[in-house]
Design a protein around this motif. Structure first.
Motif, mmCIF file in Angstrom:
data_model
loop_
_atom_site.group_PDB
_atom_site.id
_atom_site.type_symbol
_atom_site.label_atom_id
_atom_site.label_comp_id
_atom_site.label_asym_id
_atom_site.label_seq_id
_atom_site.Cartn_x
_atom_site.Cartn_y
_atom_site.Cartn_z
ATOM 1 N N PHE A 34 87.721 56.322 71.642
ATOM 2 C CA PHE A 34 86.364 56.026 72.699
ATOM 3 C C PHE A 34 87.053 54.241 72.349
ATOM 4 C CE2 PHE A 34 82.609 56.994 70.654
ATOM 5 C CZ PHE A 34 82.646 55.744 69.970
ATOM 6 N N SER A 35 86.962 53.424 73.484
ATOM 7 C CA SER A 35 86.314 51.961 73.229
ATOM 8 C C SER A 35 85.543 51.339 74.050
ATOM 9 C CB SER A 35 87.674 51.255 73.568
ATOM 10 O OG SER A 35 87.842 50.096 73.082
ATOM 11 N N THR A 36 84.838 50.830 73.761
ATOM 12 C CA THR A 36 83.318 50.753 74.121
ATOM 13 C C THR A 36 82.833 48.972 73.238
ATOM 14 O OG1 THR A 36 80.699 50.968 74.658
ATOM 15 C CG2 THR A 36 81.552 51.570 72.680
ATOM 16 N N SER B 240 78.861 48.820 73.195
ATOM 17 C CA SER B 240 78.464 49.372 73.307
ATOM 18 C C SER B 240 77.958 50.822 73.075
ATOM 19 C CB SER B 240 76.412 48.862 73.503
ATOM 20 O OG SER B 240 75.893 49.791 73.805
ATOM 21 N N GLU B 241 77.965 51.849 72.232
ATOM 22 C CA GLU B 241 78.090 53.125 71.884
ATOM 23 C C GLU B 241 77.104 53.760 73.367
ATOM 24 O OE1 GLU B 241 77.641 55.365 68.371
ATOM 25 O OE2 GLU B 241 79.778 54.391 67.672
ATOM 26 N N PHE B 242 76.299 53.521 73.617
ATOM 27 C CA PHE B 242 74.811 53.530 75.335
ATOM 28 C C PHE B 242 75.814 52.973 76.280
ATOM 29 C CE2 PHE B 242 71.797 53.195 71.593
ATOM 30 C CZ PHE B 242 72.403 54.711 71.618
ATOM 31 N N GLY B 243 76.879 52.576 76.039
ATOM 32 C CA GLY B 243 77.409 51.303 77.295
ATOM 33 C C GLY B 243 78.227 52.677 78.434
ATOM 34 N N THR B 244 77.818 51.889 79.702
ATOM 35 C CA THR B 244 78.678 52.865 80.777
ATOM 36 C C THR B 244 79.759 52.423 81.247
ATOM 37 O OG1 THR B 244 77.714 51.398 82.556
ATOM 38 C CG2 THR B 244 76.874 53.529 81.892
ATOM 39 N N GLU B 245 80.502 51.516 80.125
ATOM 40 C CA GLU B 245 81.567 50.895 79.837
ATOM 41 C C GLU B 245 82.442 51.823 79.052
ATOM 42 O OE1 GLU B 245 79.804 49.031 76.272
ATOM 43 O OE2 GLU B 245 79.318 49.504 79.059
ATOM 44 N N MET B 246 82.135 52.529 78.353
ATOM 45 C CA MET B 246 83.247 53.719 77.492
ATOM 46 C C MET B 246 84.259 54.207 78.019
ATOM 47 S SD MET B 246 82.313 56.539 75.009
ATOM 48 C CE MET B 246 80.701 55.142 74.599
ATOM 49 N N ALA B 247 85.855 54.120 77.550
ATOM 50 C CA ALA B 247 86.096 54.870 78.463
ATOM 51 C C ALA B 247 87.526 55.135 76.934
ATOM 52 C CB ALA B 247 87.411 53.275 79.150
ATOM 53 N N ILE B 248 88.429 56.137 77.870
ATOM 54 C CA ILE B 248 89.008 56.980 76.605
ATOM 55 C C ILE B 248 90.538 56.164 76.410
ATOM 56 C CG2 ILE B 248 89.737 58.966 75.475
ATOM 57 C CD1 ILE B 248 86.330 58.921 75.797
ATOM 58 N N TRP B 249 90.954 55.775 75.255
ATOM 59 C CA TRP B 249 92.141 54.986 75.288
ATOM 60 C C TRP B 249 93.096 56.092 74.733
ATOM 61 C CZ3 TRP B 249 93.807 49.829 76.858
ATOM 62 C CH2 TRP B 249 92.594 49.942 77.958
ATOM 63 N N ALA B 250 94.278 55.907 74.442
ATOM 64 C CA ALA B 250 95.251 56.570 73.798
ATOM 65 C C ALA B 250 96.226 55.503 73.432
ATOM 66 C CB ALA B 250 95.440 57.925 74.496
ATOM 67 N N SER B 251 97.198 56.516 72.656
ATOM 68 C CA SER B 251 99.002 55.969 71.742
ATOM 69 C C SER B 251 99.204 56.896 71.265
ATOM 70 C CB SER B 251 98.290 54.945 70.604
ATOM 71 O OG SER B 251 99.628 54.653 70.080
#
Length: 673
Positions: free
Chosen positions: A334-336, A338-349
């Protein structure tokens, strides 16, 4: 931190509507005593400047609504909805929310809301449906361009536990308690989030008339924000979305009555992220390594070349990794902000077969405006299926999460739509990397049992190749994690779990430390002899770990059990309590330990370092550190997979380590103290 209440609107747009003549709006009631408000035709400028996590509100674009329509003055209430579905009464007061007749109905999916509209249309001989996203924002703004329809700040009596991500507060959801907006509509900001007709997708810059969103998609738009959600989510322009099957304590709906057909759809967007592009479908020939291998660590998280949508933030953490049939490695995290944030998204490589460096990061999975804490990846070589499991909170905290499962049969080039396999947003659903398959063919997914550091871990198990899942314990009470006690949860959060040769399950975890016979706190070890229904607890021989640390516990292809953990916690252990004696030498950081007898003894321990001096960045909570013959990474969140060539691929919050059992066994004759 950005103050969203002070974002200024272009003066020209404000002048356009300030100069419009005032209009009076009619109100009437349908036969269910539901007040319907007439909203006039007109135009408005949809969206906002879209800073940071609100990127999807750009570009601002002109929308024409050529027909007047009627909107329910309030959200649909329990009483109104249950005329259609009396069975819904069983959800009254679930988790403490929405018990009374005049409270907004919750625990209704998009499909439920649409079925209600169809029922009401047939009953009254009129056309009812959910509002389009454009109709919703137009009705909400009511000729305004401020942050909220009443200005740049909401009155205190409207707020229902906003900006309190660390807790969830029971709130009354009674409708019509706020002042109406300029069109006579109540509760457009908060109370409950509201389903819209549209499939979610990016805005276009072109002017459009009567838009209906996208022709297809993965998520249905929701609007308005809710109780127990961030103030930012309550803005007129804010966009959220959910899987159409989702039912939760934050989301309800209101309806529109129309005598026209909604306008054009945008074609579905099919732009794949980098991690899904040019994915080879050739089966890779793995060559077993017969010699000891430890490769220099490399970074697997690399920022995109240009500004991305959504934003990739500085805090990248909580990874998962798997090998693929084509020889690639796929890592997610995850990239964010804040760990409480709704902006948190799952990224990949991807580390593509034959390449020495990982691809640049790209978006992997995101339910819009939701916290996405906890991910897992697993390749089932028997079926050739990649599984991706993710938690999803309806707001900003990971306390109450649904479990979402996706799968791929083409090395991750394409994925199925997200399927909610544990629909209740509840505890025991924070996903931990480490899904595995038992000898009986069960898929086992470890999860944290609660949001606290002492809540232990739980399991979610599928006995039918991922079609249905259940928690074998289902325990919500907190057991006593003490030597000789039993309970329904694993001792320790972020647990690693393995199946023993006799069919029992064994787990090691963080916190819930157990005092051994010598009075020393040790990492807790849990054993289940009934498929995860109950667990017994004892002290292991390993030092306990704490904040910013997550262990790996797995079975190697060669048969032994592998633990990768930490010698101590750098912020909680000092002096003689720091570090660990291995082979007669005090070492600090990551160590690996191997058991050849199903966890009874652990004769092999080795610091995870080749002894070369390196200055490294651990990312996330780890920060910078020195790696040398006595030091390795001091903390980080681990995930691991072992590819068919025998290489263990261990990733922390930024770094990728590669080694095999033979390398560990070069220390086999040396015993740890």
């Amino acid at each position: 931190m950005i103050n969203f209440y002070k974002i200024k609107v272009p003066l020209l747009l404000a002048i356009v509507y300030l100069s419009m003549p005032s209009v009076s709006f009619s109100q009437e009631k349908n036969i269910d005593d539901m007040e319907m408000v007439t909203v006039p035709s007109g135009f408005f400028y949809m969206g906002s400047n879209g800073l940071k996590e609100n990127f999807d509100e750009k570009p601002i674009h002109k929308v024409n609504l050529s027909n007047q329509f009627k909107v329910s003055a309030t959200e649909i209430t329990n009483k109104q909805y249950e005329l259609f579905d009396p069975e819904h009464k069983k959800h009254r007061g679930k988790n403490g929310f929405s018990n009374d007749d005049d409270e907004a109905v919750v625990y209704v999916s998009w499909n439920d809301a649409m079925a209600y509209c169809k029922w009401l249309s047939k009953k009254e001989g009129k056309t009812y449906r959910l509002p389009t996203e454009a109709e919703w924002e137009y009705a909400c703004r009511a000729n305004t361009y401020s942050t909220f329809s009443n200005g740049d700040k909401l009155p205190e009596n409207v707020l229902k536990w906003q900006d309190k991500p660390e807790s969830i507060s029971l709130q009354k959801l009674t409708v019509r308690k706020s002042k109406p907006n300029g069109f006579g509509l109540y509760d457009m900001h908060g109370n409950v989030e509201e389903w819209c007709m549209d499939w979610y997708g990016p805005y276009k810059k072109e002017e459009i008339t009567n838009p209906s969103g996208y022709a297809s998609g993965n998520y249905k738009v929701t609007r308005g924000g809710s109780h127990n959600n961030f103030m930012n989510s309550l803005r007129s322009a804010n966009r959220s979305a959910l899987i159409p099957d989702d039912r939760n304590y934050l989301t309800g709906f209101r309806i529109v009555e129309v005598n026209y057909t909604a306008g054009p759809y945008y074609p579905a967007e099919n732009v794949s992220p980098l991690n899904q592009q040019n994915v080879s479908q050739t089966t890779f020939k793995w060559i077993q390594n017969e010699r000891p291998v430890f490769l220099a660590p490399i970074e697997y998280i690399k920022s995109p070349d240009c500004e991305s949508r959504p934003t990739m933030y500085a805090h990248n953490h909580c990874p998962a990794i798997t090998w693929c049939r084509n020889g690639d490695l796929l890592a997610i995290w995850f990239s964010t902000e804040s760990e409480f944030g709704t902006e948190m998204a799952i990224w990949a490589s991807r580390l593509r077969a034959g390449n020495k460096e990982w691809d640049k990061a790209s978006l992997f999975y995101k339910v819009p405006d939701r916290n996405m804490t906890g991910s897992s990846l697993f390749y089932d070589k028997e079926s050739g299926t990649l599984f991706h499991m993710n938690g999803m909170s309806p707001s900003g905290w990971w306390k109450n999460m649904a479990l979402i499962l996706r799968s791929s049969n083409d090395n991750g080039a394409t994925w199925t739509k997200g399927n909610i396999i544990a629909p209740d947003h509840s505890q025991r659903h924070q996903v931990i990397a480490g899904m595995f398959k038992t000898k009986r063919g069960w898929l086992v997914q470890p999860c944290d049992a609660g949001p606290g550091v002492a809540d232990g871990s739980a399991l979610c198990i599928s006995k039918d190749q991922g079609l249905t899942w259940s928690d074998p314990a289902g325990a919500l009470e907190l057991p006593l994690f003490e030597e000789g006690k039993t309970g329904g949860s694993i001792a320790g959060i972020h647990a690693g779990v393995v199946e023993l040769n006799n069919g029992d399950l064994m787990a090691l975890g963080r916190s819930n430390d157990i005092v051994n016979a010598e009075g020393i706190k040790k990492m807790p070890l849990s054993i289940s002899k009934d498929g995860g229904k109950t667990w017994s607890y004892q002290a292991s021989e390993f030092p306990p770990i704490s904040g910013g640390q997550r262990l790996i516990f797995m079975r190697l292809n060669e048969g032994p059990l592998l633990l990768v953990s930490f010698t101590h916690h750098p912020l909680r252990s000092v002096g003689d309590k720091a570090g660990m004696i291995i082979n007669g030498k005090k070492v600090y950081g990551i160590f690996a330990s191997v058991s050849y007898d199903e966890g009874k003894t652990w004769p092999l321990k080795r610091l995870l370092s080749d002894g070369k001096h390196r200055f490294m960045d651990g990312g996330a909570w780890t920060g910078s550190f020195i790696m040398d013959e006595t030091h390795s990474e001091p903390r980080g969140y681990f995930a691991a997979t072992q590819s068919p060539d025998g290489i263990v691929h261990l990733i922390s919050s930024k770094n990728h380590y590669r080694f095999n059992l033979k390398w560990l066994e070069t220390n086999k004759i040396n015993q740890s103290k």
